[in-house]
Design a protein around this motif. Structure first.
Motif, short mmCIF file in Angstrom:
data_model
loop_
_atom_site.label_atom_id
_atom_site.label_comp_id
_atom_site.label_asym_id
_atom_site.label_seq_id
_atom_site.Cartn_x
_atom_site.Cartn_y
_atom_site.Cartn_z
N ARG A 1 0.87 -1.17 0.00
CA ARG A 1 0.00 0.00 0.00
C ARG A 1 0.91 1.23 0.00
O ARG A 1 2.11 1.12 -0.14
CB ARG A 1 -0.91 0.01 1.23
N GLY A 2 0.32 2.37 0.18
CA GLY A 2 1.15 3.57 0.23
C GLY A 2 1.33 4.19 -1.13
O GLY A 2 0.81 3.72 -2.14
N SER A 3 2.11 5.25 -1.16
CA SER A 3 2.27 6.05 -2.38
C SER A 3 3.71 6.50 -2.52
O SER A 3 4.03 7.68 -2.32
CB SER A 3 1.33 7.27 -2.32
N LEU A 4 4.60 5.59 -2.86
CA LEU A 4 6.01 5.96 -2.98
C LEU A 4 6.22 7.00 -4.07
O LEU A 4 7.20 7.74 -4.03
CB LEU A 4 6.85 4.72 -3.26
N GLU A 5 5.31 7.06 -5.03
CA GLU A 5 5.45 8.07 -6.08
C GLU A 5 5.26 9.48 -5.53
O GLU A 5 5.64 10.47 -6.18
CB GLU A 5 4.45 7.82 -7.22
N ASN A 6 4.70 9.60 -4.35
CA ASN A 6 4.52 10.91 -3.73
C ASN A 6 5.76 11.39 -2.98
O ASN A 6 5.79 12.52 -2.51
CB ASN A 6 3.35 10.88 -2.74
N VAL A 7 6.76 10.51 -2.85
CA VAL A 7 8.00 10.89 -2.17
C VAL A 7 8.85 11.66 -3.17
O VAL A 7 9.39 11.10 -4.12
CB VAL A 7 8.76 9.66 -1.65
N SER A 8 8.99 12.96 -2.95
CA SER A 8 9.69 13.80 -3.92
C SER A 8 10.97 14.41 -3.37
O SER A 8 11.75 15.00 -4.13
CB SER A 8 8.76 14.93 -4.40
N VAL A 9 11.21 14.30 -2.07
CA VAL A 9 12.43 14.88 -1.49
C VAL A 9 13.59 13.91 -1.68
O VAL A 9 13.40 12.71 -1.89
CB VAL A 9 12.23 15.17 0.02
N PRO A 10 14.83 14.40 -1.64
CA PRO A 10 15.99 13.50 -1.74
C PRO A 10 16.00 12.48 -0.61
O PRO A 10 15.65 12.79 0.53
CB PRO A 10 17.18 14.47 -1.63
N VAL A 11 16.40 11.25 -0.94
CA VAL A 11 16.40 10.15 0.01
C VAL A 11 17.74 9.44 -0.02
O VAL A 11 18.26 9.12 -1.10
CB VAL A 11 15.28 9.13 -0.31
N MET A 12 18.31 9.17 1.15
CA MET A 12 19.45 8.28 1.27
C MET A 12 19.02 7.05 2.07
O MET A 12 18.45 7.18 3.16
CB MET A 12 20.65 8.93 1.96
N VAL A 13 19.30 5.87 1.52
CA VAL A 13 18.96 4.60 2.16
C VAL A 13 20.26 3.89 2.52
O VAL A 13 21.14 3.72 1.66
CB VAL A 13 18.13 3.71 1.22
N GLN A 14 20.39 3.47 3.77
CA GLN A 14 21.57 2.75 4.23
C GLN A 14 21.18 1.36 4.74
O GLN A 14 20.23 1.22 5.51
CB GLN A 14 22.28 3.52 5.33
N GLY A 15 21.93 0.36 4.29
CA GLY A 15 21.72 -1.01 4.74
C GLY A 15 23.06 -1.65 5.07
O GLY A 15 24.11 -1.01 5.00
N GLY A 16 23.03 -2.94 5.44
CA GLY A 16 24.25 -3.64 5.81
C GLY A 16 24.23 -5.09 5.37
O GLY A 16 23.15 -5.70 5.27
N THR A 17 25.38 -5.66 5.11
CA THR A 17 25.46 -7.04 4.63
C THR A 17 24.97 -8.05 5.66
O THR A 17 24.55 -9.15 5.31
CB THR A 17 26.90 -7.40 4.23
N TRP A 18 25.03 -7.72 6.94
CA TRP A 18 24.55 -8.62 7.99
C TRP A 18 23.13 -8.27 8.45
O TRP A 18 22.60 -8.90 9.36
CB TRP A 18 25.49 -8.58 9.20
N ASP A 19 22.53 -7.32 7.80
CA ASP A 19 21.18 -6.87 8.15
C ASP A 19 20.17 -7.71 7.38
O ASP A 19 19.47 -7.23 6.49
CB ASP A 19 21.05 -5.38 7.80
N VAL A 20 20.09 -8.99 7.72
CA VAL A 20 19.36 -9.95 6.88
C VAL A 20 17.85 -9.78 6.91
O VAL A 20 17.15 -10.23 6.01
CB VAL A 20 19.72 -11.40 7.30
N GLY A 21 17.32 -9.10 7.93
CA GLY A 21 15.87 -8.94 8.01
C GLY A 21 15.34 -7.76 7.23
O GLY A 21 14.14 -7.69 6.95
N VAL A 22 16.21 -6.82 6.86
CA VAL A 22 15.74 -5.59 6.21
C VAL A 22 16.42 -5.32 4.88
O VAL A 22 15.76 -5.08 3.86
CB VAL A 22 15.94 -4.37 7.15
N THR A 23 17.75 -5.35 4.87
CA THR A 23 18.49 -4.92 3.67
C THR A 23 18.13 -5.68 2.40
O THR A 23 18.13 -5.07 1.32
CB THR A 23 20.00 -4.98 3.95
N PRO A 24 17.80 -6.98 2.45
CA PRO A 24 17.44 -7.66 1.19
C PRO A 24 16.26 -7.02 0.45
O PRO A 24 16.10 -7.24 -0.75
CB PRO A 24 17.07 -9.07 1.66
N PHE A 25 15.45 -6.22 1.15
CA PHE A 25 14.31 -5.58 0.50
C PHE A 25 14.59 -4.14 0.06
O PHE A 25 13.76 -3.53 -0.60
CB PHE A 25 13.12 -5.56 1.47
N LEU A 26 15.74 -3.62 0.44
CA LEU A 26 15.98 -2.19 0.23
C LEU A 26 16.29 -1.83 -1.22
O LEU A 26 15.96 -0.73 -1.67
CB LEU A 26 17.11 -1.71 1.14
#
Length: 338
Positions: free
Chosen positions: A229-254
């Motif tokens: 759900r949601g509206s990612l197309e409405n996100v218009s500001v600059p975004v930085m996303v940080q993940g990690g190689t051992w962050d197995v629960g989150v980073t695989p989706f980033l």
């Protein structure tokens, strides 16, 4: 949302007075240090009615002398209750992770303050801290398709009220924050569920959008609900996303999330970094400044500061906003102005 009169647990004529200029180094160049106050609190009226009280931790640039300071579970280097450096500074509001706390990422908060930012973090209802009597029940993070705009709406209300409060204090004669914030240079940073919170406010949830947010730093953010759900197309500001190689629960989706963003964007993956690499678990047994000397804490701070410098201050940070294959596992940039 109706704001109530904010309560300042300070003596306005005390040491947090903004009239003292910042210090200088031996060459006469202004040298910023990190000031810190945990004596701010505000209340507001949430949508459900009644009154909600929140405590704020504030870091900021100052010329005061830094000393070793003990937070709840981490030793930092700050100037407690020192005056805010003269001038108006960009603002970054921080939302902690689920069962986290306002002071869960002290190393990064201090680094941003030394770089010239006022940083405000609030204890959400689900925070783990000394004043908490009962924990909020953990949601089912695996059933993201069931999440909607009502999920953790209290966090959105907290952050909106926090911004209202800080900007009110910025314009209030006699406030220690009077004239110390640049109202048109506001960024948001969030870890884990805090990333979900700030992403919703950037337009991920259409009804949550807050136009005051000008740049978004997401640290191992929980983004799965926005795939359904949601509206990612409405996100218009600059975004930085940080993940990690051992962050197995989150980073695989980033990476999938990053690809769906239609704005100026950056994506980096740290080597040997788990989900809590953005918290003070990475500096246990060391002060925050010692932790910032090298490794992932240094990279997190450097890239985060460079991102905000570019998109809140308009500074050219092309060299810093580039990947280093020896230090990062992954670096991607879809910056529209590159």
């Amino acid at each position: 949302m109706k704001m109530r009169t904010a309560a300042l647990a300070l003596v306005l004529a005390g040491p947090f007075c903004p009239s003292v200029v910042s210090g200088q180094d031996e060459a006469g160049k202004e040298k910023a240090r990190a000031g810190f106050s945990r004596n701010l609190q505000f209340d507001y009226q949430p949508r459900e009615g009644g009154k909600r009280e929140r405590r704020v931790y504030l870091w900021y640039p100052t010329g005061g002398k830094e000393v070793r300071f003990r937070y709840a579970a981490q030793s930092g280097m700050v100037a407690p209750e020192a005056p805010v450096a003269v001038g108006a500074h960009p603002l970054v509001v921080f939302s902690h992770g689920f069962w986290g706390a306002a002071d869960q990422s002290v190393f990064l908060m201090e680094a941003l303050a030394r770089a010239g930012y006022v940083v405000a973090s609030v204890h959400h209802e689900d925070a783990t801290h000394a004043l908490k009597r009962q924990r909020v029940v953990m949601p089912n993070f695996l059933q993201a398709e069931g999440w909607a705009e009502s999920k953790f709406f209290d966090r959105k209300e907290d952050m909106t009220a926090l911004l209202d409060y800080l900007l009110e204090q910025n314009g209030l004669e006699g406030s220690p924050l009077h004239g110390r914030i640049l109202p048109d240079a506001v960024g948001g940073a969030g870890h884990s569920l805090g990333g979900y919170t700030l992403l919703g406010m950037a337009g991920g949830w259409e009804s949550w959008k807050d136009e005051r947010m000008q740049a978004l730093l997401l640290l191992s953010p929980y983004v799965l609900p926005f795939f359904h759900r949601g509206s990612l197309e409405n996100v218009s500001v600059p975004v930085m996303v940080q993940g990690g190689t051992w962050d197995v629960g989150v980073t695989p989706f980033l990476k999938r999330f990053y690809d769906q963003l239609e704005t100026t964007k950056y994506y980096l993956v740290l080597r040997r970094a788990g989900h809590y690499a953005w918290t003070d678990l990475n500096s246990v047994g060391r002060t925050t400044t010692e932790a910032l000397g090298k490794g992932n804490p240094r990279l997190i701070a450097d890239y985060s500061i460079a991102f905000f410098d570019r998109h809140l201050r308009g500074l050219e940070r092309g060299r810093e906003l580039s990947g280093d294959g020896r230090k990062l596992r992954t670096w991607l940039s879809g910056a529209q102005d590159d």
